[in-house]
Design an enzyme around this catalytic site. Structure first.
Site, PDB file in Angstrom:
ATOM      1  N   ASP A 257     -28.212 -46.683  -8.232  1.00 17.77           N
ATOM      2  CA  ASP A 257     -29.290 -47.589  -7.830  1.00 17.77           C
ATOM      3  C   ASP A 257     -30.211 -48.044  -8.958  1.00 17.77           C
ATOM      4  OD1 ASP A 257     -30.837 -45.263  -8.252  1.00 17.77           O
ATOM      5  OD2 ASP A 257     -30.821 -44.757  -6.112  1.00 17.77           O
TER       6      ASP A 257
ATOM      7  N   CYS B 145     -12.195 -64.779 -16.685  1.00 19.64           N
ATOM      8  CA  CYS B 145     -11.022 -65.367 -16.033  1.00 19.64           C
ATOM      9  C   CYS B 145     -11.360 -66.181 -14.790  1.00 19.64           C
ATOM     10  CB  CYS B 145     -10.015 -64.281 -15.678  1.00 19.64           C
ATOM     11  SG  CYS B 145     -10.523 -63.203 -14.310  1.00 19.64           S
TER      12      CYS B 145
ATOM     13  N   HIS C  56     -21.453 -42.168 -11.968  1.00 19.59           N
ATOM     14  CA  HIS C  56     -20.616 -43.012 -11.105  1.00 19.59           C
ATOM     15  C   HIS C  56     -20.838 -44.500 -11.343  1.00 19.59           C
ATOM     16  CE1 HIS C  56     -20.266 -39.485  -7.983  1.00 19.59           C
ATOM     17  NE2 HIS C  56     -19.608 -39.256  -9.110  1.00 19.59           N
TER      18      HIS C  56
ATOM     19  N   CYS D 196      -9.199 -58.045 -16.260  1.00 21.58           N
ATOM     20  CA  CYS D 196      -8.614 -58.959 -17.247  1.00 21.58           C
ATOM     21  C   CYS D 196      -9.041 -58.574 -18.657  1.00 21.58           C
ATOM     22  CB  CYS D 196      -9.002 -60.399 -16.930  1.00 21.58           C
ATOM     23  SG  CYS D 196     -10.750 -60.795 -17.222  1.00 21.58           S
TER      24      CYS D 196
END
Length: 274
Positions: A112, A170, A127, A139
């Site tokens: 957060d 991309c 995380h 990509c």
């Protein structure tokens, strides 16, 4: 001597302070508690109607199979975290660390960004962070900030309204740079650099004290790290109203609310300094 007094004594004598925080850290800031399906559905009633649990929704496959569903959830959380004000406990912990020779660091499983918002310059986000994005198809290894990303949500269906966030390289779909359940495509480079910096700091400050808050056993990332960081000294303070026990009793267990406990500790520390 009470357990609270033992904790205050540890903090007072610390050469450095490491804060380890799980999801419970945000509850005092008004963030929803996703503990069990009932807690998740209380925060997000539309998902109860759909019969979707938090574990099911926090699955990266939805970005490929139903991106509006996926971004509906994560876009709402992004807006919520941006609007949230960190509670007073963040400031209290930072003030204790400011007086230590080794300063203060934070390790968290939360995505957060509340520690950064509260002014912590060194945070290891195990995380990842919802405030950073990556390409869904990877990509490239690029990770970029989501500062200019705004995801409109239909509050009745909790589905995102197009256009959805895209990869600047991309043009394909972007996703949060967060480690989700069963996630093999998360780019960990940013988080690993933070963890490497924290490891080097820990090695330089063997007299650190660990204060752990809001970390349960369901996702034990934070509990394991705090026990590892304090293994040599047992200088661990675990604040948890439901699961305070420390393995082998190597530390101080406080079975109480996070913010209330930090305020009580601050009062004791203030008395010891006068």
């Amino acid at each position: 001597m009470s357990e609270l007094e033992k904790a205050a004594e540890l903090i007072d004598g610390a050469g450095a302070l490491l804060v380890c925080a799980g999801a419970g850290m945000g509850v005092d800031s008004g963030l929803p508690d996703f503990r069990g399906d009932e807690g998740f559905w209380t925060a997000y009633p539309p998902y109860e109607r759909l019969g979707i649990s938090f574990v099911e929704l926090a699955d990266p496959r939805h970005f490929a199979e139903d991106p509006q569903l996926a971004w509906g959830f994560y876009g709402h959380r992004l807006a919520l975290y941006r609007a949230t004000v960190p509670h007073e406990g963040f400031r209290l912990l930072r003030s204790w660390g400011a007086g230590k020779p080794g300063g203060i660091r934070a390790f968290t499983s939360n995505v957060d960004g509340q520690f950064q918002k509260a002014g912590y310059p060194h945070v290891a986000e195990a995380h990842g962070s919802i405030h950073h994005l990556q390409c869904l198809t990877r990509c490239s290894g690029e990770i970029w900030r989501a500062d200019d990303v705004d995801v409109p949500i239909d509050e009745d269906t909790m589905r995102a309204i197009e256009p959805l966030p895209s990869c600047p390289r991309c043009g394909g779909l972007a996703r949060p740079n967060i480690l989700m359940f069963g996630d093999y495509d998360w780019l960990e480079r940013r988080s690993q650099a933070q963890l490497d910096e924290l490891t080097a700091w820990r090695r330089a400050h063997r007299d650190l004290v660990v204060v752990e808050l809001g970390a349960g056993q369901a996702v034990p990332t934070v509990r394991r790290y705090s026990e590892l960081a304090s293994a040599a000294t047992g200088a661990l303070i675990r604040i948890n109203p439901r699961e305070p026990r420390i393995r082998h009793d190597r530390g101080v267990s406080l079975a109480s609310n996070g913010l209330d406990t930090l305020k009580a500790l601050d009062a004791l520390l203030a008395c010891s300094s006068t």
